[in-house]
Design a protein around this motif. Structure first.
Motif, short mmCIF file in Angstrom:
data_model
loop_
_atom_site.label_atom_id
_atom_site.label_comp_id
_atom_site.label_asym_id
_atom_site.label_seq_id
_atom_site.Cartn_x
_atom_site.Cartn_y
_atom_site.Cartn_z
N ASN A 113 9.88 8.06 3.85
CA ASN A 113 8.59 8.73 3.67
C ASN A 113 7.65 7.97 2.73
O ASN A 113 6.66 8.52 2.23
CB ASN A 113 8.79 10.15 3.15
N LEU A 114 7.93 6.70 2.51
CA LEU A 114 7.13 5.87 1.61
C LEU A 114 6.09 5.06 2.39
O LEU A 114 6.41 4.43 3.40
CB LEU A 114 8.05 4.91 0.85
N VAL A 115 4.86 5.09 1.91
CA VAL A 115 3.79 4.21 2.39
C VAL A 115 3.23 3.47 1.19
O VAL A 115 2.86 4.09 0.19
CB VAL A 115 2.66 4.99 3.09
N VAL A 116 3.20 2.14 1.26
CA VAL A 116 2.67 1.32 0.16
C VAL A 116 1.37 0.68 0.62
O VAL A 116 1.33 0.05 1.69
CB VAL A 116 3.68 0.24 -0.26
N LEU A 117 0.33 0.83 -0.16
CA LEU A 117 -0.95 0.19 0.13
C LEU A 117 -1.16 -1.00 -0.81
O LEU A 117 -0.90 -0.90 -2.00
CB LEU A 117 -2.10 1.18 -0.07
N GLN A 118 -1.62 -2.11 -0.25
CA GLN A 118 -2.02 -3.27 -1.04
C GLN A 118 -3.31 -3.84 -0.45
O GLN A 118 -3.81 -3.35 0.57
CB GLN A 118 -0.92 -4.33 -1.09
N THR A 119 -3.84 -4.87 -1.08
CA THR A 119 -5.12 -5.41 -0.65
C THR A 119 -5.20 -6.89 -0.98
O THR A 119 -4.50 -7.38 -1.86
CB THR A 119 -6.29 -4.67 -1.34
N LEU A 120 -6.07 -7.59 -0.26
CA LEU A 120 -6.39 -8.98 -0.60
C LEU A 120 -7.69 -9.07 -1.40
O LEU A 120 -8.18 -10.16 -1.67
CB LEU A 120 -6.52 -9.81 0.68
N SER A 121 -8.23 -7.92 -1.79
CA SER A 121 -9.53 -7.91 -2.48
C SER A 121 -9.46 -8.29 -3.94
O SER A 121 -10.43 -8.77 -4.50
CB SER A 121 -10.16 -6.51 -2.37
N LEU A 173 11.29 0.07 1.09
CA LEU A 173 10.90 0.74 2.33
C LEU A 173 12.11 1.25 3.12
O LEU A 173 12.06 2.32 3.73
CB LEU A 173 10.07 -0.20 3.20
N SER A 174 13.19 0.49 3.13
CA SER A 174 14.37 0.91 3.89
C SER A 174 15.08 2.09 3.24
O SER A 174 15.79 2.86 3.91
CB SER A 174 15.35 -0.26 4.03
N GLU A 175 14.88 2.26 1.93
CA GLU A 175 15.55 3.35 1.22
C GLU A 175 14.81 4.67 1.35
O GLU A 175 15.41 5.75 1.36
CB GLU A 175 15.70 2.99 -0.26
N PHE A 176 13.46 4.59 1.45
CA PHE A 176 12.65 5.80 1.48
C PHE A 176 11.82 5.85 2.76
O PHE A 176 10.78 5.20 2.88
CB PHE A 176 11.72 5.84 0.26
#
Length: 354
Positions: free
Chosen positions: A201-209, A196-199
């Motif tokens: 324009n990055l968005v990462v999606l995760q889930t607990l599902s 995240l600190s390098e990019f």
């Protein structure tokens, strides 16, 4: 590339004054709460839910930080990942003007959210080996392209997208690259949350599902720069994660060892299932998977699907999806469920090899 978040935001979002809830207006503990027009007498239930929940879920985010190593200021919690996806469209895409890039076959909610928000989808199919067509994506991007969605491990194919190709997008695209890692727990590859600190324009999606087995609670996570997370929090409903969900998630997050055991079992069963299905002459191909499911190309997929349904076994028919022609997507179940599936597949094909 020089990334500027302010250039991406819709003008109305830049000017938006978010709703200020009662619980946003003071810090610390209080003994008498007369600010939010709640029922001071309690709830008609064994647990009192008469108070509004923490609007920013601080305790849950602290626990996620301890597990994933992502600072709380870089975490957004949503009502499923679908809420985060919808916010991305509402924050960055002007209806009827902007567009996003999708790379089918992929998760269907990206297109649904785009259609709801009147945003054009430009589709650049994955290659035959289910990897990004970088040249095709580059050709599809124009000055109004705001988002590129990449699901990795990908749904419905199960494979991971080559990391260097995603990094190519991050370096060269002036919009946001959204990497959906709903199935990352079942992969040996590292998460993009470490980058995240390098990019910016990055968005990462995760889930607990998935790995965490909390699908019914509907809690999704978005990880991004603190400036992007601030945009998410500006747009979300004031109390988007209810108190019961926060309490249950806090308790569940104490069970990392159990979840890791489940992940190991799923991966082991995934390989057994793939080997068993590959032994059938009617099975043409099993895509190597980094997820908790496998994509299987086989003969008579629709007839097999209907047969399994008649036996109370439900899989996902993907045979009409482009590049997934002739395929069923099969979730990895318990050992007993996988045996039941294999037995019925063998019955359908008249085989005794399973």
């Amino acid at each position: 590339m020089s990334f500027n978040l302010n250039n991406l935001l819709r003008d109305n979002i830049k000017k938006l004054v978010p709703y200020s809830s009662a619980r946003d207006e003071f810090k610390g503990e209080a003994s008498v709460l007369l600010d939010a027009n709640e029922n001071a007498f309690g709830s008609p239930y064994t647990t009192n839910y008469h108070r509004y929940p923490d609007p920013l879920q601080h305790r849950v985010k602290e626990k996620i930080y301890k597990i994933k190593g992502v600072p709380t200021e870089n975490i957004f919690l949503g009502n499923g990942s679908d809420e985060a996806i919808d916010i991305l469209f509402r924050a960055f895409c002007r209806p009827g003007k902007d567009n996003v890039i999708l790379v089918p076959p992929t998760y269907g909610m990206y297109e649904v959210s785009a259609n709801i928000n009147d945003v054009e989808c430009r589709k650049v199919n994955l290659t035959r080996d289910f990897q990004l067509d970088i040249d095709g994506i580059e050709a599809a991007v124009d000055g109004n392209t705001k988002l590129i969605f990449v699901c990795s491990p990908n749904n419905p194919t199960g494979n991971s997208i080559r990391r260097q190709d995603i990094e190519t997008l991050l370096v060269n695209f002036e919009g946001l690259v959204v990497v959906d890692e709903a199935y990352i727990n079942f992969s040996k590859l590292p998460s993009f949350t470490k980058d995240l600190s390098e990019f910016p324009n990055l968005v990462v999606l995760q889930t607990l599902s998935k790995a965490w087995g909390l699908a019914a609670l509907r809690l999704g996570m978005a990880f991004a720069s603190k400036d992007i997370i601030a945009v998410f929090n500006k747009i979300k409903p004031p109390y988007n994660i209810n108190q019961a969900t926060q309490e249950i998630v806090l308790e569940a997050l104490d069970n990392v060892t159990l979840v890791n055991t489940w992940i190991q079992e799923v991966v082991s069963e995934r390989e057994k299932l793939a080997v068993a299905l590959s032994s059938l002459e009617q099975v043409e191909h099993v895509t190597p998977s980094d997820a908790n499911f496998i994509l299987v190309k086989l003969q008579e997929p629709r007839a097999l699907y209907n047969f399994l349904v008649s036996k109370g076994i439900i899989v996902r028919d993907r045979s009409r999806v482009e590049l997934c022609e002739g395929c069923l997507r099969i979730t990895v179940g318990t050992p007993e469920e996988n045996v039941a599936l294999l037995e019925m597949v063998a019955v359908f094909y008249g085989s005794s090899s399973l």
